[in-house]
Design a protein around this motif. Structure first.
Motif, mmCIF file in Angstrom:
data_model
loop_
_atom_site.group_PDB
_atom_site.id
_atom_site.type_symbol
_atom_site.label_atom_id
_atom_site.label_comp_id
_atom_site.label_asym_id
_atom_site.label_seq_id
_atom_site.Cartn_x
_atom_site.Cartn_y
_atom_site.Cartn_z
ATOM 1 N N VAL A 69 0.925 -1.155 -0.199
ATOM 2 C CA VAL A 69 0.054 0.010 0.030
ATOM 3 C C VAL A 69 0.793 1.307 -0.046
ATOM 4 O O VAL A 69 1.922 1.262 0.744
ATOM 5 C CB VAL A 69 -1.044 -0.155 1.314
ATOM 6 N N CYS A 70 0.561 2.323 -0.693
ATOM 7 C CA CYS A 70 1.316 3.458 -0.847
ATOM 8 C C CYS A 70 0.875 4.373 0.252
ATOM 9 O O CYS A 70 -0.420 4.379 0.474
ATOM 10 C CB CYS A 70 1.344 4.107 -2.284
ATOM 11 N N PHE A 71 1.826 5.036 0.864
ATOM 12 C CA PHE A 71 1.473 6.095 1.786
ATOM 13 C C PHE A 71 1.313 7.400 1.190
ATOM 14 O O PHE A 71 1.986 7.616 0.255
ATOM 15 C CB PHE A 71 2.485 6.451 2.892
ATOM 16 N N PRO A 72 0.239 8.222 1.248
ATOM 17 C CA PRO A 72 0.084 9.401 0.449
ATOM 18 C C PRO A 72 1.194 10.550 0.875
ATOM 19 O O PRO A 72 0.940 11.530 0.297
ATOM 20 C CB PRO A 72 -1.446 9.889 0.909
ATOM 21 N N GLY A 73 1.897 10.409 1.824
ATOM 22 C CA GLY A 73 2.978 11.537 1.703
ATOM 23 C C GLY A 73 4.360 10.995 1.494
ATOM 24 O O GLY A 73 4.381 9.639 1.199
ATOM 25 N N LEU A 74 5.374 11.686 1.615
ATOM 26 C CA LEU A 74 6.741 11.237 1.223
ATOM 27 C C LEU A 74 7.318 10.598 2.140
ATOM 28 O O LEU A 74 7.604 11.435 3.524
ATOM 29 C CB LEU A 74 7.575 12.637 0.684
ATOM 30 N N ASN A 75 7.266 9.234 2.305
ATOM 31 C CA ASN A 75 8.139 8.488 3.562
ATOM 32 C C ASN A 75 8.813 7.426 3.005
ATOM 33 O O ASN A 75 8.218 6.307 2.326
ATOM 34 C CB ASN A 75 6.727 8.010 4.458
ATOM 35 N N CYS A 76 10.179 7.488 3.178
ATOM 36 C CA CYS A 76 10.966 6.462 2.531
ATOM 37 C C CYS A 76 10.676 4.947 3.085
ATOM 38 O O CYS A 76 10.570 4.781 4.395
ATOM 39 C CB CYS A 76 12.368 6.822 2.855
ATOM 40 N N TYR A 77 10.444 4.071 2.283
ATOM 41 C CA TYR A 77 9.937 2.554 2.710
ATOM 42 C C TYR A 77 11.258 1.968 3.158
ATOM 43 O O TYR A 77 11.083 0.687 3.334
ATOM 44 C CB TYR A 77 9.026 2.045 1.628
ATOM 45 N N PRO B 218 5.209 6.459 -2.499
ATOM 46 C CA PRO B 218 4.658 6.323 -3.982
ATOM 47 C C PRO B 218 5.622 6.682 -4.852
ATOM 48 O O PRO B 218 5.843 5.976 -6.057
ATOM 49 C CB PRO B 218 3.490 7.160 -3.735
ATOM 50 N N MET B 219 6.819 7.469 -4.547
ATOM 51 C CA MET B 219 7.587 7.790 -5.393
ATOM 52 C C MET B 219 8.557 7.045 -5.639
ATOM 53 O O MET B 219 9.100 6.833 -6.845
ATOM 54 C CB MET B 219 8.150 9.433 -4.976
ATOM 55 N N GLY B 220 8.917 6.161 -4.608
ATOM 56 C CA GLY B 220 9.920 5.311 -4.837
ATOM 57 C C GLY B 220 9.314 3.844 -5.712
ATOM 58 O O GLY B 220 9.975 3.385 -6.419
ATOM 59 N N SER B 221 7.957 3.753 -5.363
ATOM 60 C CA SER B 221 7.338 2.606 -6.162
ATOM 61 C C SER B 221 7.081 3.121 -7.635
ATOM 62 O O SER B 221 7.407 2.234 -8.533
ATOM 63 C CB SER B 221 5.837 2.389 -5.443
ATOM 64 N N ILE C 8 -0.344 15.315 6.543
ATOM 65 C CA ILE C 8 0.117 14.113 7.422
ATOM 66 C C ILE C 8 1.340 13.560 6.958
ATOM 67 O O ILE C 8 2.373 12.830 7.252
ATOM 68 C CB ILE C 8 -0.649 12.657 7.052
ATOM 69 N N CYS C 9 2.161 14.532 6.015
ATOM 70 C CA CYS C 9 3.359 14.086 5.574
ATOM 71 C C CYS C 9 4.479 14.253 6.714
ATOM 72 O O CYS C 9 4.757 15.280 7.154
ATOM 73 C CB CYS C 9 3.712 15.094 4.323
ATOM 74 N N PRO C 10 5.203 13.221 6.829
ATOM 75 C CA PRO C 10 6.219 13.322 7.887
ATOM 76 C C PRO C 10 7.319 14.469 7.571
ATOM 77 O O PRO C 10 7.825 15.056 8.599
ATOM 78 C CB PRO C 10 6.810 12.072 7.984
ATOM 79 N N PHE C 11 7.782 14.341 6.428
ATOM 80 C CA PHE C 11 8.908 15.510 5.899
ATOM 81 C C PHE C 11 8.245 16.785 6.028
ATOM 82 O O PHE C 11 9.002 17.922 6.267
ATOM 83 C CB PHE C 11 9.478 15.112 4.630
ATOM 84 N N GLY C 12 6.879 17.089 5.811
ATOM 85 C CA GLY C 12 6.487 18.392 5.813
ATOM 86 C C GLY C 12 6.494 18.686 7.300
ATOM 87 O O GLY C 12 6.746 20.009 7.745
ATOM 88 N N PHE C 13 6.085 18.009 8.103
ATOM 89 C CA PHE C 13 6.026 18.227 9.537
ATOM 90 C C PHE C 13 7.387 18.532 9.993
ATOM 91 O O PHE C 13 7.642 19.533 10.633
ATOM 92 C CB PHE C 13 5.524 16.724 10.075
ATOM 93 N N LEU C 14 8.339 17.848 9.538
ATOM 94 C CA LEU C 14 9.644 18.130 9.907
ATOM 95 C C LEU C 14 10.138 19.650 9.591
ATOM 96 O O LEU C 14 10.662 20.315 10.295
ATOM 97 C CB LEU C 14 10.700 17.116 9.469
ATOM 98 N N GLN C 15 9.738 20.006 8.477
ATOM 99 C CA GLN C 15 9.944 21.206 7.771
ATOM 100 C C GLN C 15 9.151 22.407 8.714
ATOM 101 O O GLN C 15 9.901 23.498 9.104
ATOM 102 C CB GLN C 15 9.806 21.631 6.301
#
Lengths: 297, 49
Positions: free
Chosen positions: A37-45, A55-58, A110-117
């Motif tokens: 299942v793809c996560f809708p945010g940028l989160n490295c699998y 989703p971008m890695g896939s 919900i994006c973890p990398f957006g949260f970090l920023q």
């Protein structure tokens, strides 16, 4: 101090994407069905805690396996073309549907990398604004590094440079390696560390620089944002262009200039901050529906 | 009104196309391929080689 609902959803999104704390004791990454299942945010699998796929890695992996460089001479070419394009269709359909329904809302909520920023920008330092033209780099990141290059080269080109990948994948794996020993790291690892360090420093002084200039997933959602079901509206009669909206905006836009802006992450901070309650949002299609007029740039 | 139908038409047409794309991808085994890729760590991709 009460925390905003968006902070809670960002924490929940980060934990939902990375809840596999079992890794800390077993040193085995999650291998169950949810990785499909793809996560809708940028989160490295490659993150040892990750439960879902990026989703971008896939997408890059799907394109890389279609590459003439990869398929030549392997049994892969003998597979039915439907089986070859299936992962690409699945990922494109997933990313496209999220984008056309929500626009860039996942980036804001919900994006973890957006949260970090968002967190790093809170560090009190002199701040820098990003020039408007810089936002076009993210479309180049999507088109060239995440789409064309993987197909032509047969490798996940964007992943090789992705700062989220090094922060969530490479670094944790280096510090807490899995059961099988890892090979020695070369110069490329240190190049990735330098890219990450550059972005982390930039995040302290500029609002969400990665989302605005380099995120291919954000770029894909941005392309669909102008026709998304979830949208913002600004009542032109109420709006005095006081710029209160821009001062709280995590991507530094004035929403009244273009409520359908591809840059808008639908965080709704502007809606809350507007002293005249001129900003509304919701699932709707028509300009001017619900008794509000929509300003267009 | 014309603007509404233009936007609504674009949005719903896109949704229909994307749902069809997603369903075809799933029916033809896309989920399993993404899963197969997701359960291995590509050390080269994350710069650990």
């Amino acid at each position: 101090m009460r925390m905003r609902p968006r902070r809670w959803t960002q924490i929940a999104g980060t934990l939902a994407a990375n809840p596999w704390f079992v890794y800390l004791s077993t040193r085995t990454i999650y291998q169950g069905d949810l990785k499909g299942v793809c996560f809708p945010g940028l989160n490295c699998y490659a993150c040892p805690l990750a439960l879902f796929s990026c989703p971008m890695g896939s997408l890059q992996h799907s394109l890389a396996t279609l590459s003439p460089r990869k398929s030549g001479g392997s049994s892969f070419v003998h597979q039915a073309w439907t089986a070859r394009v299936a992962p690409l269709l699945y990922v494109v359909g997933f990313v496209g549907l999220v984008g056309v329904v929500f626009g860039r809302l996942p980036c804001g909520w919900i994006c973890p990398f957006g949260f970090l920023q968002d967190l790093l920008y809170k560090i009190p330092t002199p701040k820098l604004r990003l020039p408007a033209w810089a936002r076009f780099f993210k479309y180049a990141a999507l088109g060239v590094l995440a789409l064309m290059a993987p197909y032509l080269s047969g490798t996940s080109t964007y992943c090789r440079l992705c700062p989220a990948g090094v922060l969530e994948g490479a670094l944790p794996l280096k510090i807490l390696p899995p059961e099988a020993p890892l090979p020695a790291t070369g110069w490329f690892f240190w190049l990735k560390i330098a890219i990450l360090a550059l972005f982390l420093a930039w995040m302290v002084v500029t609002k969400r620089p990665f989302c605005r200039t380099a995120c291919p997933l954000g770029a894909a959602y941005a392309l669909l944002a102008p026709v998304s079901l979830y949208r913002m509206e600004v009542d032109e009669e109420k709006c005095t262009r006081c710029e209160e909206c821009r001062s709280v905006c995590p991507v530094d836009i004035s929403i009244y200039e273009n409520p359908d802006s591809p840059e808008c992450v639908r965080c709704l901070d502007c809606k809350k901050a507007c002293p005249l309650e001129a900003i509304t949002s919701g699932f709707r299609l028509a300009a001017g529906s619900g008794g509000t007029s929509t300003a267009q740039q | 009104m014309a603007a509404f139908w233009k936007r609504a038409g674009t949005t719903y047409a896109l949704i229909a196309v994307l749902v069809a794309t997603l369903v075809l991808g799933l029916l033809w085994g896309g989920f399993d391929k993404v899963l197969a890729n997701g359960v291995i760590i590509c050390l080269e991709c994350i710069g650990l080689i």
